[in-house]
Design a protein around this motif. Structure first.
Motif, PDB file in Angstrom:
ATOM      1  N   LYS A   2       0.800  -1.217   0.000  1.00 59.65           N
ATOM      2  CA  LYS A   2       0.000   0.000   0.000  1.00 59.65           C
ATOM      3  C   LYS A   2       0.840   1.279   0.000  1.00 59.65           C
ATOM      4  O   LYS A   2       0.481   2.259  -0.635  1.00 59.65           O
ATOM      5  CB  LYS A   2      -0.930  -0.009   1.212  1.00 59.65           C
ATOM      6  CG  LYS A   2      -1.962   1.064   1.185  1.00 59.65           C
ATOM      7  CD  LYS A   2      -2.959   0.882   2.297  1.00 59.65           C
ATOM      8  CE  LYS A   2      -4.046   1.928   2.180  1.00 59.65           C
ATOM      9  NZ  LYS A   2      -5.074   1.761   3.196  1.00 59.65           N
ATOM     10  N   SER A   3       1.962   1.268   0.675  1.00 59.86           N
ATOM     11  CA  SER A   3       2.794   2.479   0.753  1.00 59.86           C
ATOM     12  C   SER A   3       3.579   2.730  -0.524  1.00 59.86           C
ATOM     13  O   SER A   3       4.195   3.777  -0.686  1.00 59.86           O
ATOM     14  CB  SER A   3       3.739   2.394   1.945  1.00 59.86           C
ATOM     15  OG  SER A   3       4.598   1.281   1.800  1.00 59.86           O
ATOM     16  N   GLY A   4       3.595   1.767  -1.436  1.00 57.78           N
ATOM     17  CA  GLY A   4       4.288   1.951  -2.711  1.00 57.78           C
ATOM     18  C   GLY A   4       5.785   1.735  -2.573  1.00 57.78           C
ATOM     19  O   GLY A   4       6.264   1.155  -1.602  1.00 57.78           O
ATOM     20  N   LEU A   5       6.510   2.206  -3.553  1.00 55.93           N
ATOM     21  CA  LEU A   5       7.962   2.054  -3.581  1.00 55.93           C
ATOM     22  C   LEU A   5       8.594   3.171  -2.764  1.00 55.93           C
ATOM     23  O   LEU A   5       8.582   4.328  -3.163  1.00 55.93           O
ATOM     24  CB  LEU A   5       8.466   2.084  -5.027  1.00 55.93           C
ATOM     25  CG  LEU A   5       9.945   1.838  -5.220  1.00 55.93           C
ATOM     26  CD1 LEU A   5      10.308   0.415  -4.814  1.00 55.93           C
ATOM     27  CD2 LEU A   5      10.319   2.057  -6.671  1.00 55.93           C
ATOM     28  N   THR A   6       9.159   2.815  -1.617  1.00 52.07           N
ATOM     29  CA  THR A   6       9.777   3.808  -0.741  1.00 52.07           C
ATOM     30  C   THR A   6      11.295   3.783  -0.924  1.00 52.07           C
ATOM     31  O   THR A   6      11.846   2.860  -1.527  1.00 52.07           O
ATOM     32  CB  THR A   6       9.438   3.518   0.737  1.00 52.07           C
ATOM     33  OG1 THR A   6       9.976   2.238   1.077  1.00 52.07           O
ATOM     34  CG2 THR A   6       7.934   3.529   0.971  1.00 52.07           C
ATOM     35  N   ASP A   7      11.960   4.780  -0.386  1.00 48.89           N
ATOM     36  CA  ASP A   7      13.425   4.835  -0.451  1.00 48.89           C
ATOM     37  C   ASP A   7      14.057   3.672   0.308  1.00 48.89           C
ATOM     38  O   ASP A   7      15.101   3.163  -0.089  1.00 48.89           O
ATOM     39  CB  ASP A   7      13.934   6.163   0.119  1.00 48.89           C
ATOM     40  CG  ASP A   7      13.584   7.347  -0.776  1.00 48.89           C
ATOM     41  OD1 ASP A   7      13.378   7.132  -1.989  1.00 48.89           O
ATOM     42  OD2 ASP A   7      13.506   8.474  -0.258  1.00 48.89           O
ATOM     43  N   ALA A   8      13.413   3.246   1.383  1.00 51.27           N
ATOM     44  CA  ALA A   8      13.938   2.119   2.171  1.00 51.27           C
ATOM     45  C   ALA A   8      13.903   0.830   1.359  1.00 51.27           C
ATOM     46  O   ALA A   8      14.862   0.052   1.375  1.00 51.27           O
ATOM     47  CB  ALA A   8      13.135   1.966   3.452  1.00 51.27           C
ATOM     48  N   ILE A   9      12.817   0.606   0.642  1.00 50.93           N
ATOM     49  CA  ILE A   9      12.713  -0.601  -0.193  1.00 50.93           C
ATOM     50  C   ILE A   9      13.741  -0.541  -1.319  1.00 50.93           C
ATOM     51  O   ILE A   9      14.394  -1.537  -1.628  1.00 50.93           O
ATOM     52  CB  ILE A   9      11.288  -0.770  -0.752  1.00 50.93           C
ATOM     53  CG1 ILE A   9      10.317  -1.070   0.377  1.00 50.93           C
ATOM     54  CG2 ILE A   9      11.242  -1.892  -1.794  1.00 50.93           C
ATOM     55  CD1 ILE A   9       8.864  -1.131  -0.040  1.00 50.93           C
ATOM     56  N   LEU A  10      13.912   0.639  -1.923  1.00 50.28           N
ATOM     57  CA  LEU A  10      14.920   0.795  -2.981  1.00 50.28           C
ATOM     58  C   LEU A  10      16.318   0.495  -2.460  1.00 50.28           C
ATOM     59  O   LEU A  10      17.114  -0.152  -3.142  1.00 50.28           O
ATOM     60  CB  LEU A  10      14.875   2.218  -3.548  1.00 50.28           C
ATOM     61  CG  LEU A  10      14.133   2.409  -4.852  1.00 50.28           C
ATOM     62  CD1 LEU A  10      14.128   3.885  -5.245  1.00 50.28           C
ATOM     63  CD2 LEU A  10      14.652   1.561  -5.950  1.00 50.28           C
ATOM     64  N   ALA A  11      16.624   0.949  -1.261  1.00 49.82           N
ATOM     65  CA  ALA A  11      17.937   0.685  -0.669  1.00 49.82           C
ATOM     66  C   ALA A  11      18.124  -0.808  -0.420  1.00 49.82           C
ATOM     67  O   ALA A  11      19.211  -1.361  -0.661  1.00 49.82           O
ATOM     68  CB  ALA A  11      18.094   1.464   0.628  1.00 49.82           C
ATOM     69  N   GLN A  12      17.075  -1.489   0.034  1.00 49.92           N
ATOM     70  CA  GLN A  12      17.161  -2.929   0.268  1.00 49.92           C
ATOM     71  C   GLN A  12      17.317  -3.698  -1.041  1.00 49.92           C
ATOM     72  O   GLN A  12      18.061  -4.674  -1.105  1.00 49.92           O
ATOM     73  CB  GLN A  12      15.927  -3.419   1.025  1.00 49.92           C
ATOM     74  CG  GLN A  12      15.892  -2.961   2.454  1.00 49.92           C
ATOM     75  CD  GLN A  12      14.641  -3.426   3.176  1.00 49.92           C
ATOM     76  OE1 GLN A  12      13.653  -3.814   2.560  1.00 49.92           O
ATOM     77  NE2 GLN A  12      14.679  -3.375   4.498  1.00 49.92           N
ATOM     78  N   ILE A  13      16.599  -3.261  -2.086  1.00 48.43           N
ATOM     79  CA  ILE A  13      16.742  -3.889  -3.402  1.00 48.43           C
ATOM     80  C   ILE A  13      18.170  -3.717  -3.894  1.00 48.43           C
ATOM     81  O   ILE A  13      18.775  -4.644  -4.438  1.00 48.43           O
ATOM     82  CB  ILE A  13      15.717  -3.304  -4.397  1.00 48.43           C
ATOM     83  CG1 ILE A  13      14.305  -3.765  -4.042  1.00 48.43           C
ATOM     84  CG2 ILE A  13      16.060  -3.697  -5.834  1.00 48.43           C
ATOM     85  CD1 ILE A  13      13.209  -3.102  -4.851  1.00 48.43           C
ATOM     86  N   ASP A  14      18.723  -2.535  -3.680  1.00 49.81           N
ATOM     87  CA  ASP A  14      20.103  -2.242  -4.087  1.00 49.81           C
ATOM     88  C   ASP A  14      21.087  -3.194  -3.404  1.00 49.81           C
ATOM     89  O   ASP A  14      21.973  -3.761  -4.045  1.00 49.81           O
ATOM     90  CB  ASP A  14      20.409  -0.782  -3.742  1.00 49.81           C
ATOM     91  CG  ASP A  14      21.708  -0.302  -4.338  1.00 49.81           C
ATOM     92  OD1 ASP A  14      22.007  -0.656  -5.488  1.00 49.81           O
ATOM     93  OD2 ASP A  14      22.428   0.436  -3.637  1.00 49.81           O
ATOM     94  N   GLU A  15      20.931  -3.392  -2.097  1.00 47.39           N
ATOM     95  CA  GLU A  15      21.809  -4.298  -1.349  1.00 47.39           C
ATOM     96  C   GLU A  15      21.635  -5.744  -1.794  1.00 47.39           C
ATOM     97  O   GLU A  15      22.605  -6.480  -1.940  1.00 47.39           O
ATOM     98  CB  GLU A  15      21.519  -4.191   0.150  1.00 47.39           C
ATOM     99  CG  GLU A  15      21.964  -2.893   0.774  1.00 47.39           C
ATOM    100  CD  GLU A  15      21.554  -2.789   2.235  1.00 47.39           C
ATOM    101  OE1 GLU A  15      21.257  -3.835   2.853  1.00 47.39           O
ATOM    102  OE2 GLU A  15      21.519  -1.662   2.748  1.00 47.39           O
TER     103      GLU A  15
END
Length: 96
Positions: free
Chosen positions: A25-38
């Motif tokens: 529901k919250s969409g793509l957040t910066d935290a999720i992007l950082a985790q995807i990056d790692e």
């Protein structure tokens, strides 16, 4: 930029993988992007699932992920996004 042959190869490699991340529901957040990056640094290839309650369109999410730090969107199929980025330290996948 990946060629069609490389994308086909990566799609076949990703077929057996399970989605690691779920975007809700919250969409793509910066935290999720950082985790995807790692996670991409460790695995190089992964799947991201977009849940039905997500208010953003899955293609918009794929574009945002693809614009972040040279991440390649291999495929958007159903509610699953397959992404790839070559690891700088632990290269596992040899592209054709």
């Amino acid at each position: 930029m990946l060629t069609s042959k490389q994308k086909s190869f990566l799609r076949s490699e990703a077929h057996h993988l399970d989605p690691i991340f779920q975007i809700g529901k919250s969409g793509l957040t910066d935290a999720i992007l950082a985790q995807i990056d790692e996670a991409l640094e460790a695995r190089e290839l992964l799947k991201v699932s977009v849940l039905q309650n997500c208010e953003e369109d899955k293609k918009e999410i794929a574009e945002k992920i693809g614009a972040h730090k040279q991440i390649e969107v291999v495929q958007v199929i159903g509610n699953v996004i397959v992404v790839y980025r070559e690891s700088t330290e632990k290269k596992r996948i040899q592209l054709p």
